[in-house]
Design a protein around this motif. Structure first.
Motif, short mmCIF file in Angstrom:
data_model
loop_
_atom_site.label_atom_id
_atom_site.label_comp_id
_atom_site.label_asym_id
_atom_site.label_seq_id
_atom_site.Cartn_x
_atom_site.Cartn_y
_atom_site.Cartn_z
N LYS A 78 0.83 -1.21 0.00
CA LYS A 78 0.00 0.00 0.00
C LYS A 78 0.87 1.26 0.00
N GLN A 82 1.56 3.95 -3.15
CA GLN A 82 1.35 5.39 -2.96
C GLN A 82 2.61 6.17 -3.33
N ASP A 85 2.96 6.10 -7.16
CA ASP A 85 1.94 6.96 -7.77
C ASP A 85 2.25 8.44 -7.55
N ASP A 86 2.61 8.82 -6.32
CA ASP A 86 2.90 10.22 -6.01
C ASP A 86 4.10 10.73 -6.81
#
Length: 188
Positions: A78, A82, A85-86
């Motif tokens: 998870k 993130q 993606d960020d």
């Protein structure tokens, strides 16, 4: 705090899982390796047992053509997803990153023909005390005639001392050390 220290995303801060099961790679080890490589343009980089993704994201920041992140822990996945993606959104890199939650050996079996190239770096950083995972990786790569370079992260206290590791798995072409942790670089 974990940061990217080179390339287009220099200074980008990564999140880390709140549990103690994920151990970040030492910034000094990362720096030694990436300072020796510099530009990864045209290379595929594979970050097995990715954790936060700091090593693969550093490769992405330094121009890797494609980066694969493979993580088996749900909680680490998870946070990894993130982080990828960020950073991908901020630096227009999301289209060249692939993040999966899967056992590394299964992923290698499924993707091997796609990644088996002299222009591939494979980074492997499992839990230090899981020597059977190192054995599984080396067995797979040797049986399948891997063409790229492999960067192994291990610990002299929890895995094997460097000379013991090389006795078991063969001599490395380069070593980087920081405290009890080390990177060994292999060419197959």
């Amino acid at each position: 705090m974990i940061k990217i220290f080179g390339g287009v995303a220099k200074g980008f801060t990564l999140k880390a899982p709140s549990n103690q099961n994920t151990r970040p790679t030492s910034i000094l080890l990362r720096r030694k390796f990436f300072d020796s490589v510099q530009d990864l343009t045209g290379y595929t980089f594979i970050d097995l047992c990715s954790g936060t993704g700091s090593v693969g994201l550093e490769a992405l920041s330094r121009g890797a053509e494609k980066v694969h992140f493979v993580e088996n822990s749900k909680q680490a996945y998870k946070v990894l997803k993130q982080n990828v993606d960020d950073m991908g959104k901020k630096f227009s890199k999301s289209e060249i990153s692939h993040v999966v939650m899967m056992d590394f050996s299964k992923w290698l079996f499924l993707k091997f023909t796609e990644i088996n190239s002299e222009k591939t770096f494979l980074f492997f950083d499992p839990p230090y005390d899981k020597i059977e995972l190192y054995e599984a990786l080396f067995s797979f790569l040797e049986h399948n005639h891997f063409l790229g370079r492999v960067i192994i992260e291990a610990c002299q206290q929890k895995t094997l001392k460097i000379d013991e590791f090389e006795k078991k798995f063969g001599p490395s072409i380069k070593q980087y050390k920081k405290g009890t942790s080390y990177f060994l670089i292999y060419e197959f």
